[in-house]
Design an enzyme around this catalytic site. Structure first.
Site, PDB file in Angstrom:
ATOM      1  N   SER A 140       0.885  -1.166   0.000  1.00  0.00           N
ATOM      2  CA  SER A 140       0.000   0.000   0.000  1.00  0.00           C
ATOM      3  C   SER A 140       0.921   1.213   0.000  1.00  0.00           C
ATOM      4  O   SER A 140       2.090   1.100   0.395  1.00  0.00           O
ATOM      5  CB  SER A 140      -0.837  -0.003   1.285  1.00  0.00           C
ATOM      6  N   TYR A 153      -2.717  -1.359  10.617  1.00  0.00           N
ATOM      7  CA  TYR A 153      -2.591  -1.700   9.190  1.00  0.00           C
ATOM      8  C   TYR A 153      -1.295  -1.099   8.625  1.00  0.00           C
ATOM      9  O   TYR A 153      -0.548  -1.774   7.912  1.00  0.00           O
ATOM     10  CB  TYR A 153      -3.808  -1.142   8.463  1.00  0.00           C
TER      11      TYR A 153
END
Ligand code: NAP
Length: 244
Positions: A140, A153
């Site tokens: 990401s 996360y």
């Protein structure tokens, strides 16, 4: 040099039942690959396999939970020989850090980092034996920056950047490439998991449109089409306007 192509190449995609993984499985099958898609929801995988009927390649499903200790090895046994592994399965979690429940943090770590390492080891052993392979880890843009309300996360995605670097260093001598593909905001069901009002408000305030999962899938396929002596280390795919 002969143009690289994916016809007949065996590609294992984790997280194949939804979002980026699903789009990636279809993109590889569209390019003629023999895809093995895995996720927990066998019903969604069955629909995906049917969709591939009209494509030049194939999609075969192997349902299972990547965080079950025995599943990565069983998956490798079924899927091998794998030419390209796309580690795409992942989960999110939202909330102001000081208000999150520490009992939830390991769940994100277990899937996003530990399971990814287990699958990479199980599949990497076969690649080592054959002297070639390509591992593509979907991280990401949060592997290199932080936004509010996604700390557990963000920690996992930073970790997978480190895992990708470590794998690249260790596996090159066996002819195995390792690439990190880092998408920005992408329109997938993972975005439905907002359980926190502040996090949802931040999301709603963004001044850009999320990527379509197909756009990320295309970037992943292009990485897999790199020449035999080319190892893209990291590809970041931002929606137009997501500059910070
Ligand atoms: N969407 C974004 O904005 C965005 C941005 C950057 C990076 N990413 C990354 O892209 C990857 C794919 O996310 P997505 O957005 O496509 O989300 P998604 O649509 O929610 O897909 C997540 C996938 O992971 C699978 N999965 C979840 N838990 C699992 C488990 N325990 N065992 C096996 N499979 C499991 C899910 O399948 P089952 O539920 O069927 O098991 C599903 O196929 C993730 O690594 C995510 O971090 C997403």
């Amino acid at each position: 040099m002969q143009e690289p192509n994916l016809v007949g190449r065996r590609v294992l995609v984790t997280g194949g039942s939804s979002g980026i993984g699903r789009a990636t499985a279809l993109a590889f099958a569209s390019a003629g690959a023999a895809v093995i898609a895995t996720a927990r929801r066998g019903d969604e995988l069955a629909v995906l396999c049917d969709e591939a009927d009209s494509l030049p390649g194939t999609i075969e499903a192997v349902a299972g939970n990547l965080t079950d200790a025995d599943f990565p090895a069983a998956l490798a046994k079924t899927a091998d020989p794998v030419d390209v592994l796309v580690n795409c399965a992942g989960m999110l979690g939202h909330g102001p850090f000081l208000d999150t429940d520490p009992a939830e943090w390991p769940k994100v770590w277990e899937l996003n980092v530990h399971a990814l390492m287990c699958v990479s080891q199980a599949i990497g052993r076969g690649m080592r034996a054959r002297g070639s392979g390509h591992i593509i880890n979907v991280t990401s843009i949060l592997a290199g920056r932080a936004y509010r309300y996604t700390l557990p996360y963000t920690a996992t995605k930073h970790a997978v950047r480190g895992v990708s670097r470590g794998l690249r260093v260790e596996l090159a001598e066996f002819g195995i490439k390792v690439t990190e593909v880092a998408p920005g905001l992408t329109d997938t069901p993972i975005l439905d998991s907002f359980s926190d009002d502040d996090a949802a408000a931040d999301y709603d305030a963004r001044p850009y449109q999320p990527l379509d999962a197909d756009e990320v899938a295309l970037a992943i396929v292009r990485v897999a089409l790199s020449g035999p002596n080319t190892c893209p280390e990291r590809v970041e795919v931002h929606p137009l306007g997501q500059t910070a």
